[in-house]
Every structure is written in C-alpha cells, then in structure tokens.
Enzyme design. Sequence first.
Site, PDB file in Angstrom:
ATOM      1  N   HIS A 137       0.823  -1.174   0.059  1.00 11.32           N
ATOM      2  CA  HIS A 137       0.007   0.175  -0.005  1.00 11.32           C
ATOM      3  C   HIS A 137       0.903   1.219  -0.046  1.00 11.32           C
ATOM      4  CE1 HIS A 137      -3.746  -2.216   1.856  1.00 11.32           C
ATOM      5  NE2 HIS A 137      -3.257  -2.949   0.651  1.00 11.32           N
ATOM      6  N   GLU A 154       1.082   3.943   2.022  1.00  7.66           N
ATOM      7  CA  GLU A 154       1.658   4.328   3.278  1.00  7.66           C
ATOM      8  C   GLU A 154       2.759   3.355   3.779  1.00  7.66           C
ATOM      9  OE1 GLU A 154      -2.953   5.100   3.360  1.00  7.66           O
ATOM     10  OE2 GLU A 154      -1.582   3.505   2.437  1.00  7.66           O
ATOM     11  N   CYS A 163      -5.503   1.580   6.115  1.00  4.39           N
ATOM     12  CA  CYS A 163      -6.011   0.205   6.558  1.00  4.39           C
ATOM     13  C   CYS A 163      -5.440  -0.137   7.878  1.00  4.39           C
ATOM     14  CB  CYS A 163      -5.961  -0.769   5.430  1.00  4.39           C
ATOM     15  SG  CYS A 163      -4.185  -1.185   5.344  1.00  4.39           S
ATOM     16  N   CYS A 200      -1.559  -0.432   7.485  1.00  7.06           N
ATOM     17  CA  CYS A 200      -0.718   0.842   7.328  1.00  7.06           C
ATOM     18  C   CYS A 200      -1.044   1.669   8.354  1.00  7.06           C
ATOM     19  CB  CYS A 200      -1.492   1.582   6.247  1.00  7.06           C
ATOM     20  SG  CYS A 200      -1.102   0.759   4.779  1.00  7.06           S
TER      21      CYS A 200
END
Length: 129
Positions: free
Chosen positions: A30, A32, A60, A63
């Site tokens: 992801h 991040e 999420c 992260c």
Amino acid sequence: MLFGAVLVKGDKVMATGQNQVLTQNGHTYHAELGLIREHCHSHQLTDLSDHTLYTSCEPCVMCACACLWVKLGRLVYSCSKKTMDKYAGKRIEIDCKQLFEGSTFKPEVMGGVLEDEVEKVFHGYDWNR
C-alpha cells in the site's frame, strides 16, 4: 494513481509513495506502508514523530499499525473508511482511529480533507479490475 501518500517534515516533502498492489503483485504494498518502509530504511529512522503523513484515504489497519510502530506524529487523510467501503466493499470492521485509541502511542489525526473531491475519483474507478 488512485492511492497515494506524501511524508512531510516541517515544510519539506521527505518522500512520496503510491499503491503498488497491482503493479508489483504485492497485496501489502500500500502507498503508506511502502513509503514508510523505504523512507525509514534509506534514512535509518525508527521514529517519525516529527513527520506528517498525508494520504488519499484513511489507512487500513495494516498501514495504521505501521504508523504506530514508527511513532508517526500526524496523519492527514482524505476519504474515510466509511466512504471507501461504498466503493471497494466493506472488508475490515475497524478504522484507524479505533486502532489508535487502543494504542499507547496516539498520532494526531485529521480526516476528511478534500473528501468530496477525492470521492469523485474513486467513484469513476473500475473497482473490478
């Protein structure tokens, strides 16, 4: 780019990242998490308490946990988990604020920044790719 992140210290952009789940076939890549991993590794850092992370949507759980582990000072995101659930489907029942509340370290959080504009992008995206 649908999901992106920018790491800032003071008034200087320190790093940028984007979601690479599809391009790298890595479901944990992801924006991040990748940004935090690469920035901390390249600068030999374990503490980002003087940094702000700007993201296109609420992180999420994975992260958000990364933000806790590096002691992120501030998180600013656009689309909330609730808004994302409308488009991507409800997958996880906990949002980042709930996770942060259960932690001893609590970054400052500001959500919903420019959410209407970002939601327009998410609305036009093909979520069945």
